[in-house]
Design a protein around this motif. Structure first.
Motif, short mmCIF file in Angstrom:
data_model
loop_
_atom_site.label_atom_id
_atom_site.label_comp_id
_atom_site.label_asym_id
_atom_site.label_seq_id
_atom_site.Cartn_x
_atom_site.Cartn_y
_atom_site.Cartn_z
N GLN A 26 12.68 30.46 -8.50
CA GLN A 26 12.25 31.63 -9.01
C GLN A 26 10.72 31.95 -9.12
OE1 GLN A 26 13.99 31.98 -12.78
NE2 GLN A 26 15.83 33.02 -12.12
N ALA A 27 9.94 33.07 -9.15
CA ALA A 27 8.73 33.30 -9.00
C ALA A 27 8.15 32.40 -10.31
CB ALA A 27 8.36 34.69 -9.20
N GLY A 28 7.05 31.59 -9.86
CA GLY A 28 6.40 30.60 -11.03
C GLY A 28 6.93 29.18 -10.78
N ASP A 29 7.88 28.95 -10.08
CA ASP A 29 8.44 27.84 -10.07
C ASP A 29 7.65 26.85 -8.88
OD1 ASP A 29 12.13 28.29 -10.45
OD2 ASP A 29 10.47 28.14 -11.89
N SER A 30 7.86 25.58 -8.83
CA SER A 30 7.13 24.72 -7.91
C SER A 30 8.15 24.16 -6.89
CB SER A 30 6.55 23.68 -8.75
OG SER A 30 5.51 24.00 -9.31
N LEU A 31 7.81 23.71 -5.57
CA LEU A 31 8.70 22.94 -4.85
C LEU A 31 7.55 21.96 -4.14
CD1 LEU A 31 10.79 25.62 -2.92
CD2 LEU A 31 11.71 23.68 -4.21
N ARG A 32 8.18 20.78 -3.68
CA ARG A 32 7.37 19.99 -2.84
C ARG A 32 8.09 19.88 -1.37
NH1 ARG A 32 5.45 13.67 -3.15
NH2 ARG A 32 7.41 13.39 -2.82
N LEU A 33 7.27 20.20 -0.50
CA LEU A 33 8.04 19.99 1.06
C LEU A 33 7.56 18.63 1.38
CD1 LEU A 33 7.43 23.52 2.52
CD2 LEU A 33 9.32 22.66 1.26
N LEU A 40 3.72 19.13 1.19
CA LEU A 40 3.00 20.49 0.74
C LEU A 40 3.81 20.61 -0.78
CD1 LEU A 40 1.10 22.61 1.75
CD2 LEU A 40 3.19 23.79 2.14
N GLN A 41 2.79 20.55 -1.70
CA GLN A 41 3.20 20.82 -3.16
C GLN A 41 2.81 22.28 -3.32
OE1 GLN A 41 4.31 18.65 -5.67
NE2 GLN A 41 4.67 20.84 -6.82
N MET A 42 3.77 22.79 -3.57
CA MET A 42 3.70 24.23 -3.92
C MET A 42 3.86 24.86 -5.27
SD MET A 42 5.50 25.73 -0.48
CE MET A 42 7.02 25.30 -0.86
N ASN A 43 2.86 25.43 -5.83
CA ASN A 43 3.02 25.74 -7.12
C ASN A 43 2.72 27.01 -7.34
OD1 ASN A 43 3.20 22.89 -8.14
ND2 ASN A 43 0.86 22.87 -8.29
N SER A 44 3.47 27.46 -8.82
CA SER A 44 3.20 29.05 -8.91
C SER A 44 3.53 29.88 -7.70
CB SER A 44 1.60 29.31 -9.29
OG SER A 44 1.27 28.84 -10.40
N LEU A 45 4.73 29.70 -7.29
CA LEU A 45 5.35 30.27 -6.11
C LEU A 45 5.51 31.83 -6.40
CD1 LEU A 45 7.57 27.41 -4.87
CD2 LEU A 45 6.06 28.62 -3.65
#
Length: 125
Positions: free
Chosen positions: A13-20, A81-86
């Motif tokens: 969801q918007a605001g979540d984080s993922l790490r690729l 790739l750390q992705m925050n505030s998606l």
């Protein structure tokens, strides 16, 4: 020949984080770059981030600056790739890429020699 395998994509969801993660099968030249690009349906592949292993210089697209962080683990030959505030506009297939040596324009996809198969990132609003 270097093989790259991405992982870590998913539906968030918007605001979540993922790490690729991007695992390389072999090390390339010490001055190589590892980069992340993304491609949304109907759009061209665009630059996201890049890192030069020696010196650890990093580069980011304006659209992700301050939210995404690229890093590498030399021992594991892996880029992250750390992705925050998606945001929903981050939805795309994300590809990692590696150059065989020095490159002048790390933000151009044509600068890279090897590519992974891509991992889907979907951000719902």
């Amino acid at each position: 020949q270097v093989q790259l395998v991405e992982s870590g994509g998913g539906l968030v969801q918007a605001g979540d984080s993922l790490r690729l993660s991007c695992a390389a099968s072999a090390r390339t030249a010490t001055s190589y770059y590892m980069g992340w690009f993304r491609q949304a349906p109907g759009q061209e592949r665009e630059f996201v981030a890049a890192i030069r292993r020696v010196g650890v210089y990093t580069f980011y697209a304006d659209s992700v600056k301050g939210r995404f962080t690229i890093s590498t683990d030399y021992v594991r030959n892996t880029a992250y790739l750390q992705m925050n505030s998606l945001k929903p506009e981050d939805t795309a297939v994300y590809y990692c890429a590696v150059s065989n040596g020095r490159i002048t324009y790390p933000n151009l996809w044509s600068s890279y020699d090897y590519w992974g198969q891509g991992t889907q990132v979907t951000v719902s609003s």
